[in-house]
Motif scaffolding. Structure first.
Motif, PDB file in Angstrom:
ATOM      1  N   ALA A   1       6.044 -84.426 -36.492  1.00 36.62           N
ATOM      2  CA  ALA A   1       6.922 -85.523 -36.132  1.00 36.62           C
ATOM      3  C   ALA A   1       8.309 -85.166 -36.582  1.00 36.62           C
ATOM      4  CB  ALA A   1       6.576 -86.511 -37.270  1.00 36.62           C
ATOM      5  N   THR A   2       8.498 -84.134 -37.279  1.00 32.12           N
ATOM      6  CA  THR A   2      10.176 -83.723 -37.570  1.00 32.12           C
ATOM      7  C   THR A   2      10.501 -82.952 -36.553  1.00 32.12           C
ATOM      8  OG1 THR A   2       9.803 -83.484 -39.895  1.00 32.12           O
ATOM      9  CG2 THR A   2      11.287 -82.086 -38.960  1.00 32.12           C
ATOM     10  N   LEU A   3       9.554 -82.252 -35.818  1.00 31.97           N
ATOM     11  CA  LEU A   3      10.043 -81.473 -34.362  1.00 31.97           C
ATOM     12  C   LEU A   3      10.569 -82.507 -33.379  1.00 31.97           C
ATOM     13  CD1 LEU A   3       7.550 -78.478 -34.669  1.00 31.97           C
ATOM     14  CD2 LEU A   3       9.960 -78.211 -35.047  1.00 31.97           C
ATOM     15  N   GLU A   4       9.738 -83.586 -33.263  1.00 32.95           N
ATOM     16  CA  GLU A   4      10.036 -84.347 -32.298  1.00 32.95           C
ATOM     17  C   GLU A   4      11.580 -84.845 -32.227  1.00 32.95           C
ATOM     18  OE1 GLU A   4       6.202 -87.090 -31.085  1.00 32.95           O
ATOM     19  OE2 GLU A   4       7.546 -87.722 -32.597  1.00 32.95           O
TER      20      GLU A   4
ATOM     21  N   LEU B   1       0.226 -86.206 -32.175  1.00 36.55           N
ATOM     22  CA  LEU B   1       0.763 -87.578 -32.270  1.00 36.55           C
ATOM     23  C   LEU B   1       0.694 -88.398 -31.161  1.00 36.55           C
ATOM     24  CD1 LEU B   1       4.131 -86.511 -34.380  1.00 36.55           C
ATOM     25  CD2 LEU B   1       1.659 -86.784 -35.165  1.00 36.55           C
ATOM     26  N   GLY B   2       0.622 -87.923 -29.919  1.00 35.84           N
ATOM     27  CA  GLY B   2       0.507 -88.719 -28.721  1.00 35.84           C
ATOM     28  C   GLY B   2       1.585 -88.646 -27.873  1.00 35.84           C
ATOM     29  N   ARG B   3       2.116 -87.383 -28.038  1.00 35.05           N
ATOM     30  CA  ARG B   3       3.348 -87.047 -27.098  1.00 35.05           C
ATOM     31  C   ARG B   3       3.039 -87.194 -25.782  1.00 35.05           C
ATOM     32  NH1 ARG B   3       5.948 -81.269 -27.314  1.00 35.05           N
ATOM     33  NH2 ARG B   3       4.007 -81.036 -26.173  1.00 35.05           N
ATOM     34  N   ASN B   4       1.809 -86.631 -25.359  1.00 28.69           N
ATOM     35  CA  ASN B   4       1.361 -86.585 -23.842  1.00 28.69           C
ATOM     36  C   ASN B   4       0.489 -87.555 -23.462  1.00 28.69           C
ATOM     37  OD1 ASN B   4       2.410 -83.981 -22.970  1.00 28.69           O
ATOM     38  ND2 ASN B   4       0.788 -82.841 -24.315  1.00 28.69           N
TER      39      ASN B   4
ATOM     40  N   ARG C   1       1.219 -95.748 -33.210  1.00 29.94           N
ATOM     41  CA  ARG C   1       2.323 -95.906 -32.057  1.00 29.94           C
ATOM     42  C   ARG C   1       1.632 -96.903 -30.967  1.00 29.94           C
ATOM     43  NH1 ARG C   1       4.586 -89.552 -31.823  1.00 29.94           N
ATOM     44  NH2 ARG C   1       5.727 -89.561 -33.721  1.00 29.94           N
ATOM     45  N   GLY C   2       0.451 -97.395 -31.026  1.00 25.08           N
ATOM     46  CA  GLY C   2      -0.239 -97.931 -30.093  1.00 25.08           C
ATOM     47  C   GLY C   2      -0.912 -97.367 -29.180  1.00 25.08           C
ATOM     48  N   LEU C   3      -1.537 -96.184 -29.607  1.00 25.02           N
ATOM     49  CA  LEU C   3      -2.184 -95.411 -28.559  1.00 25.02           C
ATOM     50  C   LEU C   3      -3.712 -95.614 -29.173  1.00 25.02           C
ATOM     51  CD1 LEU C   3       0.110 -92.280 -28.414  1.00 25.02           C
ATOM     52  CD2 LEU C   3      -0.289 -94.158 -26.600  1.00 25.02           C
ATOM     53  N   THR C   4      -4.706 -95.123 -28.319  1.00 24.11           N
ATOM     54  CA  THR C   4      -6.048 -95.083 -28.793  1.00 24.11           C
ATOM     55  C   THR C   4      -6.377 -93.725 -29.121  1.00 24.11           C
ATOM     56  OG1 THR C   4      -6.647 -97.002 -27.275  1.00 24.11           O
ATOM     57  CG2 THR C   4      -8.379 -95.410 -27.903  1.00 24.11           C
TER      58      THR C   4
ATOM     59  N   SER D   1     -16.935 -90.779 -18.634  1.00 25.27           N
ATOM     60  CA  SER D   1     -16.055 -91.993 -18.820  1.00 25.27           C
ATOM     61  C   SER D   1     -14.575 -91.580 -18.286  1.00 25.27           C
ATOM     62  CB  SER D   1     -15.952 -92.343 -20.373  1.00 25.27           C
ATOM     63  OG  SER D   1     -17.284 -92.776 -20.777  1.00 25.27           O
ATOM     64  N   PHE D   2     -14.274 -90.504 -18.379  1.00 27.51           N
ATOM     65  CA  PHE D   2     -12.847 -90.061 -18.227  1.00 27.51           C
ATOM     66  C   PHE D   2     -12.675 -89.299 -16.664  1.00 27.51           C
ATOM     67  CE2 PHE D   2     -13.325 -90.424 -22.474  1.00 27.51           C
ATOM     68  CZ  PHE D   2     -12.397 -91.111 -22.797  1.00 27.51           C
ATOM     69  N   ASP D   3     -11.518 -89.645 -15.819  1.00 29.01           N
ATOM     70  CA  ASP D   3     -11.297 -88.796 -14.614  1.00 29.01           C
ATOM     71  C   ASP D   3     -10.684 -87.342 -14.843  1.00 29.01           C
ATOM     72  OD1 ASP D   3     -11.603 -91.389 -13.048  1.00 29.01           O
ATOM     73  OD2 ASP D   3      -9.728 -91.972 -14.047  1.00 29.01           O
ATOM     74  N   SER D   4     -10.135 -87.288 -15.953  1.00 24.81           N
ATOM     75  CA  SER D   4      -9.591 -86.120 -16.391  1.00 24.81           C
ATOM     76  C   SER D   4      -9.738 -85.486 -17.812  1.00 24.81           C
ATOM     77  CB  SER D   4      -8.071 -85.902 -15.759  1.00 24.81           C
ATOM     78  OG  SER D   4      -7.874 -86.361 -14.511  1.00 24.81           O
ATOM     79  N   LEU D   5      -9.525 -84.403 -18.107  1.00 23.94           N
ATOM     80  CA  LEU D   5      -9.317 -83.789 -19.248  1.00 23.94           C
ATOM     81  C   LEU D   5      -8.128 -83.237 -19.342  1.00 23.94           C
ATOM     82  CD1 LEU D   5     -12.957 -82.413 -20.463  1.00 23.94           C
ATOM     83  CD2 LEU D   5     -12.176 -84.507 -20.465  1.00 23.94           C
ATOM     84  N   LEU D   6      -7.338 -83.404 -20.501  1.00 24.09           N
ATOM     85  CA  LEU D   6      -5.989 -82.546 -20.622  1.00 24.09           C
ATOM     86  C   LEU D   6      -6.160 -81.953 -22.118  1.00 24.09           C
ATOM     87  CD1 LEU D   6      -2.921 -82.268 -20.219  1.00 24.09           C
ATOM     88  CD2 LEU D   6      -2.315 -84.011 -21.414  1.00 24.09           C
ATOM     89  N   CYS D   7      -5.753 -80.463 -21.977  1.00 21.16           N
ATOM     90  CA  CYS D   7      -5.826 -79.602 -23.054  1.00 21.16           C
ATOM     91  C   CYS D   7      -4.513 -79.026 -23.139  1.00 21.16           C
ATOM     92  CB  CYS D   7      -7.056 -78.808 -23.004  1.00 21.16           C
ATOM     93  SG  CYS D   7      -7.219 -77.844 -24.626  1.00 21.16           S
ATOM     94  N   ALA D   8      -3.496 -79.374 -23.898  1.00 19.57           N
ATOM     95  CA  ALA D   8      -2.029 -78.884 -23.759  1.00 19.57           C
ATOM     96  C   ALA D   8      -1.740 -78.621 -25.184  1.00 19.57           C
ATOM     97  CB  ALA D   8      -1.069 -80.324 -23.488  1.00 19.57           C
ATOM     98  N   HIS D   9      -1.251 -77.295 -25.289  1.00 17.99           N
ATOM     99  CA  HIS D   9      -0.779 -76.565 -26.414  1.00 17.99           C
ATOM    100  C   HIS D   9      -1.943 -76.740 -27.664  1.00 17.99           C
ATOM    101  CE1 HIS D   9       3.286 -75.952 -25.296  1.00 17.99           C
ATOM    102  NE2 HIS D   9       3.033 -76.891 -24.237  1.00 17.99           N
TER     103      HIS D   9
END
Length: 205
Positions: A21-24, A57-60, A84-87, A104-112
């Motif tokens: 959160a601080t880095l954001e 935190l839901g950045r992506n 933040r209103g995300l699931t 259930s998902f069209d894609s998987l994202l694995c970032a950082h």
């Protein structure tokens, strides 16, 4: 780069969430829309409904398609994403979620994420979540380049194009393309926000 069990464990505690959160809001991020290129990069991939593995935190996640879902082993980060209103769910919660069954998902994202894990743990992570992906769905893997890798003591293994392809191959995925973003590969040695990106696809059946 430190590789202690305490460093690895720290990604699951409240202090790590606070650090994210601080880095954001640190430095130039307070003044300029530094995330704009990365938001554009995700949206142009047209990933549909995404399961964001290691969502933090839901950045992506906030830049993914409607009804996308995040999963993270850090319950404090999951709670922040929800605020933040995300699931978002912990892995245990995801397994019980009514709308997150197999396929259930069209894609998987694995970032950082993969750079925080030992090789065997990283391989197991992809295997764990692939059942949630539709046949023929996309899997996008993103990791930091050299300058970015050096910025975080919880990074335990450098993961470049070669390692990303190996993970994809082991998981039975077909690599569609790899690229350096937002700048050419050479920039990654000095620009901490340059990324390796691999786009792959799962078998159709």
């Amino acid at each position: 780069m430190s590789d202690t069990s305490q460093d690895r464990k720290s990604t699951a505690d409240a202090n790590y969430t606070e650090r994210l959160a601080t880095l954001e809001k640190a430095g130039i991020k307070r003044l300029l829309p530094t995330q704009a290129p990365y938001r554009w990069n995700l949206r142009r991939l047209k990933l549909g409904r995404v399961l964001d593995i290691g969502c933090g935190l839901g950045r992506n996640l906030q830049n993914c398609g409607p009804d996308s879902v995040g999963v993270d082993h850090n319950p404090t980060s999951v709670a922040t994403a929800r605020e933040r209103g995300l699931t978002a769910y912990t892995p245990e919660e995801l397994a019980e979620a009514a709308d997150c069954g197999p396929g259930s998902f069209d894609s998987l994202l694995c970032a950082h994420v993969l750079e925080h894990l030992d090789e065997d743990v990283a391989s197991g992570l992809l295997t764990q979540y692939l059942p949630y992906l539709k046949p023929g769905g996309s899997v996008v893997l993103i990791t930091p380049q050299e300058a970015g890798y050096r910025t975080d003591a919880t990074h335990v293994r450098f993961v470049g194009f070669e390692e990303l392809r190996a993970y994809a191959d082991e998981a039975g995925l077909t690599t569609q393309r790899t690229y350096s973003f937002p700048f050419p590969r050479a920039a990654g040695k000095i620009f901490p926000y340059n990324e390796f990106v691999l786009v792959s696809s799962a078998p159709t059946a």
